[in-house]
Every structure is written in C-alpha cells, then in structure tokens.
Enzyme design. Sequence first.
Site, PDB file in Angstrom:
ATOM      1  N   ASP A 158       0.901  -1.341   0.105  1.00 40.59           N
ATOM      2  CA  ASP A 158      -0.022   0.107  -0.074  1.00 40.59           C
ATOM      3  C   ASP A 158       0.953   1.206   0.002  1.00 40.59           C
ATOM      4  O   ASP A 158       1.571   1.410   1.074  1.00 40.59           O
ATOM      5  CB  ASP A 158      -0.876   0.102   1.251  1.00 40.59           C
ATOM      6  CG  ASP A 158      -1.697   1.128   1.466  1.00 40.59           C
ATOM      7  OD1 ASP A 158      -1.545   2.009   0.482  1.00 40.59           O
ATOM      8  OD2 ASP A 158      -2.641   1.310   2.474  1.00 40.59           O
ATOM      9  N   LYS A 164       2.797  10.980  -3.690  1.00 41.31           N
ATOM     10  CA  LYS A 164       1.799  10.363  -4.443  1.00 41.31           C
ATOM     11  C   LYS A 164       1.045  11.230  -5.303  1.00 41.31           C
ATOM     12  O   LYS A 164       0.236  11.006  -6.312  1.00 41.31           O
ATOM     13  CB  LYS A 164       1.089   9.675  -3.329  1.00 41.31           C
ATOM     14  CG  LYS A 164      -0.018   8.792  -4.237  1.00 41.31           C
ATOM     15  CD  LYS A 164      -0.819   7.665  -2.918  1.00 41.31           C
ATOM     16  CE  LYS A 164      -1.882   6.810  -3.365  1.00 41.31           C
ATOM     17  NZ  LYS A 164      -2.433   5.984  -2.291  1.00 41.31           N
ATOM     18  N   GLU A 180      -7.111   0.284  -4.549  1.00 37.66           N
ATOM     19  CA  GLU A 180      -7.271   0.112  -2.968  1.00 37.66           C
ATOM     20  C   GLU A 180      -8.610  -0.216  -2.558  1.00 37.66           C
ATOM     21  O   GLU A 180      -8.784  -1.191  -1.793  1.00 37.66           O
ATOM     22  CB  GLU A 180      -6.955   1.597  -2.394  1.00 37.66           C
ATOM     23  CG  GLU A 180      -5.533   1.904  -2.576  1.00 37.66           C
ATOM     24  CD  GLU A 180      -5.168   3.384  -2.563  1.00 37.66           C
ATOM     25  OE1 GLU A 180      -5.910   4.459  -2.210  1.00 37.66           O
ATOM     26  OE2 GLU A 180      -3.875   4.074  -2.806  1.00 37.66           O
ATOM     27  N   ASP A 191     -12.785   5.573   2.613  1.00 34.87           N
ATOM     28  CA  ASP A 191     -11.351   5.670   2.705  1.00 34.87           C
ATOM     29  C   ASP A 191     -10.954   6.870   3.179  1.00 34.87           C
ATOM     30  O   ASP A 191     -10.685   7.752   2.199  1.00 34.87           O
ATOM     31  CB  ASP A 191     -10.514   4.995   1.650  1.00 34.87           C
ATOM     32  CG  ASP A 191      -9.128   5.032   1.811  1.00 34.87           C
ATOM     33  OD1 ASP A 191      -8.553   5.576   2.841  1.00 34.87           O
ATOM     34  OD2 ASP A 191      -8.291   4.574   1.105  1.00 34.87           O
TER      35      ASP A 191
HETATM   36  P1  ADP Z   1      -2.828   7.688   3.823  1.00 33.36           P
HETATM   37  O1  ADP Z   1      -3.662   6.595   3.251  1.00 33.36           O
HETATM   38  O2  ADP Z   1      -3.363   9.010   3.544  1.00 33.36           O
HETATM   39  O3  ADP Z   1      -1.302   7.577   3.727  1.00 33.36           O
HETATM   40  P2  ADP Z   1      -3.549   6.514   6.515  1.00 33.36           P
HETATM   41  O4  ADP Z   1      -4.869   5.570   6.283  1.00 33.36           O
HETATM   42  O5  ADP Z   1      -2.497   5.665   7.166  1.00 33.36           O
HETATM   43  O6  ADP Z   1      -3.007   7.482   5.530  1.00 33.36           O
HETATM   44  O7  ADP Z   1      -4.257   7.552   7.733  1.00 33.36           O
HETATM   45  C1  ADP Z   1      -3.348   8.534   8.343  1.00 33.36           C
HETATM   46  C2  ADP Z   1      -4.277   9.307   9.225  1.00 33.36           C
HETATM   47  O8  ADP Z   1      -4.998   8.505  10.242  1.00 33.36           O
HETATM   48  C3  ADP Z   1      -3.486  10.525  10.052  1.00 33.36           C
HETATM   49  O9  ADP Z   1      -3.962  11.728   9.696  1.00 33.36           O
HETATM   50  C4  ADP Z   1      -3.169   9.940  11.624  1.00 33.36           C
HETATM   51  O10 ADP Z   1      -3.293  10.730  12.454  1.00 33.36           O
HETATM   52  C5  ADP Z   1      -4.863   9.082  11.606  1.00 33.36           C
HETATM   53  N1  ADP Z   1      -4.882   8.218  12.450  1.00 33.36           N
HETATM   54  C6  ADP Z   1      -4.277   7.195  12.820  1.00 33.36           C
HETATM   55  N2  ADP Z   1      -4.607   6.406  13.882  1.00 33.36           N
HETATM   56  C7  ADP Z   1      -5.608   7.220  14.293  1.00 33.36           C
HETATM   57  C8  ADP Z   1      -6.687   7.337  15.465  1.00 33.36           C
HETATM   58  N3  ADP Z   1      -6.540   6.084  16.366  1.00 33.36           N
HETATM   59  N4  ADP Z   1      -7.536   7.917  15.892  1.00 33.36           N
HETATM   60  C9  ADP Z   1      -7.672   9.204  14.868  1.00 33.36           C
HETATM   61  N5  ADP Z   1      -6.922   9.192  13.768  1.00 33.36           N
HETATM   62  C10 ADP Z   1      -5.964   8.293  13.602  1.00 33.36           C
HETATM   63 MG    MG Z   2      -4.598   4.922   2.267  1.00 39.53          MG
END
Ligand code: ADP
Ligand code: MG
Length: 610
Positions: free
Chosen positions: A9, A71, A169, A191
């Site tokens: 991913d 990205k 995704e 998502d």
């Molecule tokens: P991306 O797909 O955009 O790369 P992710 O799906 O990994 O990102 O999401 C990252 C986001 O999730 C960040 O903004 C992070 O602060 C938030 N996040 C991670 N864990 C938690 C949680 N327990 N509660 C709220 N927000 C969270």
């Molecule tokens: Mg993502």
Amino acid sequence: MPPTVIGIDLGTTFSLAAFMEHGKPVVVRDGAGVALVPSVISFHDDGSVLVGSPARQRCLSDPEHTVFSVKRLMGKTLAELKEDLPHIPYQVIEREVEPTRRVLHVKIGGREHTPEELSALILQEVRRRAGNPTKAVITVPAYFDDTQRQATRDAGRIAGLDVLRIINEPTAAALAYGLDQRRTGTVAVYDLGGGTFDCSILSIKEGVFKVLSTNGDTHLGGDDFDRALMTLVTRELGIAQTDRNPELLQHLRDQAERVKIALSNNVSADYVLELPTQHLSYRRTITRAELEELMRPFVDRSLERCRLALRDAELTIKEIDEVVLVGGSTRVPYVRQRVEEFFGRKPHTELNPEEVVAMGAAIQADILTGGRRHLLLLDVVPLSLGIETLGGAVSKLIYRNTTVPCRATERFTTYVDNQTGVDINIYQGERELTKDCRSLGRFKLSGIPPMPAQMAQIDVTFLIDANGMLTVSAKEQRSGQEAKVTVQPGQGLSDEEVERLVLESVEHAREDFQARRFIELKNKAEITVRHTEKGLASEGVHLPDDQRKRIDAALAWTRQAMQGGDVDHLQEATDELANATLPLAELLMNAVVRTTLQDRRMEEVNPSTL
Ligand code: ADP
Ligand code: MG
C-alpha cells in the site's frame, strides 16, 4: 524465511507491506511492531537520504530538505497540480521532454528527482523491511488514470520490484474482507486517510470486482482534524500567524495529532505545550465532544461525496450490501458513527483500517503467483506489448499480466513536416528500448495527407482476443486512412524465458528509465535545433554579433550533448539553447507579423492573385 512476493500500500502519508503465510495475510512490522512507514524522504548535504520516521521528524524543522505527499505528483503535469502546489513547501518544476509529454521534477538540495524516483525510495524502504522480495502487487486509488498507474509501475521497477499488477485500493480492501466470496453484491468503501478522502462503489460478480464509481476529495482527511485543533489552540494562546516558527509548528502539530488519536479511545485528553525556549507553557483539557464539533464539517463533506458516488453508480443507499472502512482516520468513533448512520448498516471494522489495503494486495499477489490458482483462472498477457516511437523507445500499450481479452488505444503523431507514412513496429518485452525487446512484426500506414509535423492524429489500437491473438491497427483520424496486422505474441515463449526477461527488466530499470528520458529529451532537442537553424537562415543576419555567437555556441553544445547519454548534461544544454534563442524568437515573431502584413497588402492590391 522472508517472503518472495508482497502486497504494498503506497500511501500519501504512510506506506506498508503484507505477505501471505499459511494462507493468511500478515503485515510486515519492524522490531518495535510498527508497520506504517511514513511516506517521507529527507535529503542531506552530505548526500545521505533518510526515508520514513526519521525523515518525518525533520519535516517541519527542515522543510527545504524533506519531501512528502509524493503520491500527489505521480503522473501529473504542473497544470494539473494547481490546487496542490500551495500545500507543497518544496520546489516542483516541470520539464517538457516531448511536445506531448511533460515530466515533473522535485528540486531539492541542488538536485532534481522525478516523482517516480522518489516513490521508488519509499518502496525500497518498504521492500527492505520485508526482506527484499522481488515481486509485488502495488495499490493505487481507483481514480488513478493510466499515466498515474504507469508512474507507480515505474517506481516499483526502479525499486527493484517486478510489479505483478497495479490494483485499486478499494478492491484490495474488499478482498481483505473476503467479499469476493459473495456471488453477487455491492460494496461501498469509505477511505479517510491523512490528507485524502475516497469513496468507491464496487460490484461483485462471480468473485470479480468492478469499480462502478468513485468520488472523493484530494484535500480532506485526518490532517484537517489536526489543523482544526491547532487553530483552536493558537487562538487561545494568541499566537499570530507571523509568530509561528518551525519548532513551534512541529510541537503544535505533534500535540494535535496525539490528542486526536488519544480521543479515539478516551473521552478527554490533555493538549500540552512546554517550550521554555519560547516562553510557552500551556495545558488544556480537550473533550471528545469538542473535537467532534471541530470534525463535523469535514465529515459532512465526506458524506456528501458518498452521496455523489452512489448517484454515479445509479444505486440507492438501500442497494449497498457491505460497507468497508479504510484509512487511519476511520478509527475515530464519530466518523464510524456518522458512516453507519448514513448507510444504515454497520460497516466492516474487524481489520485494522490502516493495514487492510496492504493485506488485500498480498492476497492478490498470492492469487497471481498461483497460491490460490483455483480461485481465479484467467489468462494473462505474459509480456508487455507496444510500438516503437522515435529514437528507439518502446511505448507500451498493454502491460504484462493484463487479463485477456483486452484492448488499448493510444494516439501518436508525426515528427516531420509532410510525412505521408509511418512504420508501426510492434515489440514485446519489459525493457524500455527496442534493442532490448523482441520484434513481433511491422506494417506501414501510408496515404496520410501532407501536413505539418505533429498535426496528424494516429490512433494505434492493440486488441488481444480470448485465444491470445493480437491485432494491431492504426488509423489516421483526419484522413481516415487505416492499416492493420495480426500476430501471435505468445508463440515460442517458455515460462523460464518470460521469467528471465522480467528479471532482466527489473535489473535494468534505473538505466532504462534514464535512457528513455534521454531519448525523449533528444527528440525534443532535435526539433529545437531544427527550428533554430531555420530561424538563423532567415533572420540570423539581423542578430547582433554577441547574440549570434551565443546561439552558435549553444547549438554546438546541444549537438554534442545529443551524442552523449547524459540526461542532465543535455538538459543544461537545451536550457541554454532556449535562453540563447529568445532574441531570435522575437525577430521571427516580428518577421511573421511583417509577412502577414505584406500578404494583406498584396491582397488589397490584387485580390484575384489568391
Ligand atoms: P494515507 O492512506 O493517507 O497514507 P492512513 O490511512 O495511514 O493514511 O491515515 C493516516 C491518518 O490517520 C493520519 O491523519 C493519522 O493521524 C490518522 N490516525 C491514525 N490512527 C488514528 C486514531 N487512532 N484516531 C484518529 N486518527 C488516527
Ligand atoms: Mg490509504
């Protein structure tokens, strides 16, 4: 034993990998149990490069040397990035490599990197953590177009990976939940990541997914929650925009994210700022209710997007059978509650929303490498297929592992004035240059009416039927001239041979990528040189001596650089040529105006001569 094939991913904010073990997807973790690799890279003056958490820590303190959100740049032109650029602190420039192709470069510490190369650094780190496997499935958002998917594929190859397939995704997430086991049905995938929001509606038929619609907002995500919290705090502290320094910003952001995450499990959390050097000491309890109030407008916006996705899929909320939550921000209880209310059903949350996409990619990789052959028995194209373009590069139309039957069309044009025919040379293979690929046949499209270079519109179509027969046709759109040929691309290729060719392409990925860029740049330089020579012949005499000398020198330099193989050198030379010829271009413009005026005058004197 480390896995040989993984699912990746490649995220805007975080990236990670998973692999199959005893028939189940397992997420790759480091010694501390951390799976997520921040998609951040930092470059240092001593030439060292950091990827992941250490790079992320430097993001705000050393913004000029850190790159994130790569990205967002993949497969884009500068014009397409208008909305994103204000959010990007590093320098992004564009280079035209062909009249029809522009390539972005990130300029950092005096060096330039393409988005593909930067993403490759992230992929390399993810790959390293998994024990350096050689094959991967990489996921991309469902709305990614061909160019963005191709850029992702190139990044994978530069990172030393044989990219088995690029998959969506949301499809990966649905696969991770085993929704392909349903005979038929519809799935909504919500998502909400760090900086982006995507809603996709999928249909399942006999275990095969189809994306019915996608909608989203490329600037909506957990970062907005953090920013809203930061604004609340800076307002209470009375910190003006101008007083914000990198250190303070870094602490503000870290605390905001920490409090937000804590509030996903607790009803209140403390926001703490202790910065003696800046005479700041602040502590404030934030309740979950307060944060939810801040989140409300953002969640509203995301649900509005879901409504649009449903409309495009021509489905009502009642017709959705399953809802899947993806992305770290869907861990927020308020987000879950609002999504459940909206769809009127409990969404899937059993799997970790940050890991579910990588898990699905691992399952897909397993299917493709035969781990679950009974599940999906589809014939695929063993090696990529394309045609030769100017300078010996191969432009691929159909990629390896595409399921047959399939069809692809791309538009090409002519390079020379009054060119009445083009040779279509068909090649098979994974490499970038014709000399490293296998020729499958050729034909000529003739009878193109004479017109200036780059005016012809030649659509080349590759069609592979269910038996693997390839038909290549070319049609010039303005004149309707058409020609085609049929070949059998699979003939005489053993599995071992295919395997060897693929491995070779991975080995040579970086040099191939450079060679291709060189050819594209050289083609462009050729046109510029030709135009300059033409211009000099007609208007050169009107140029002052020093300007003429500068152009001559730049011409000589460019010609010489075109003989070598150094992209950067040729780039410098063509940049200089472009600058040197500015006064000449002006003269030519004036000359054009002059002739048009003369023509007009002639017209006025004696209209019948026309
Ligand atoms: P991306 O797909 O955009 O790369 P992710 O799906 O990994 O990102 O999401 C990252 C986001 O999730 C960040 O903004 C992070 O602060 C938030 N996040 C991670 N864990 C938690 C949680 N327990 N509660 C709220 N927000 C969270
Ligand atoms: Mg993502």
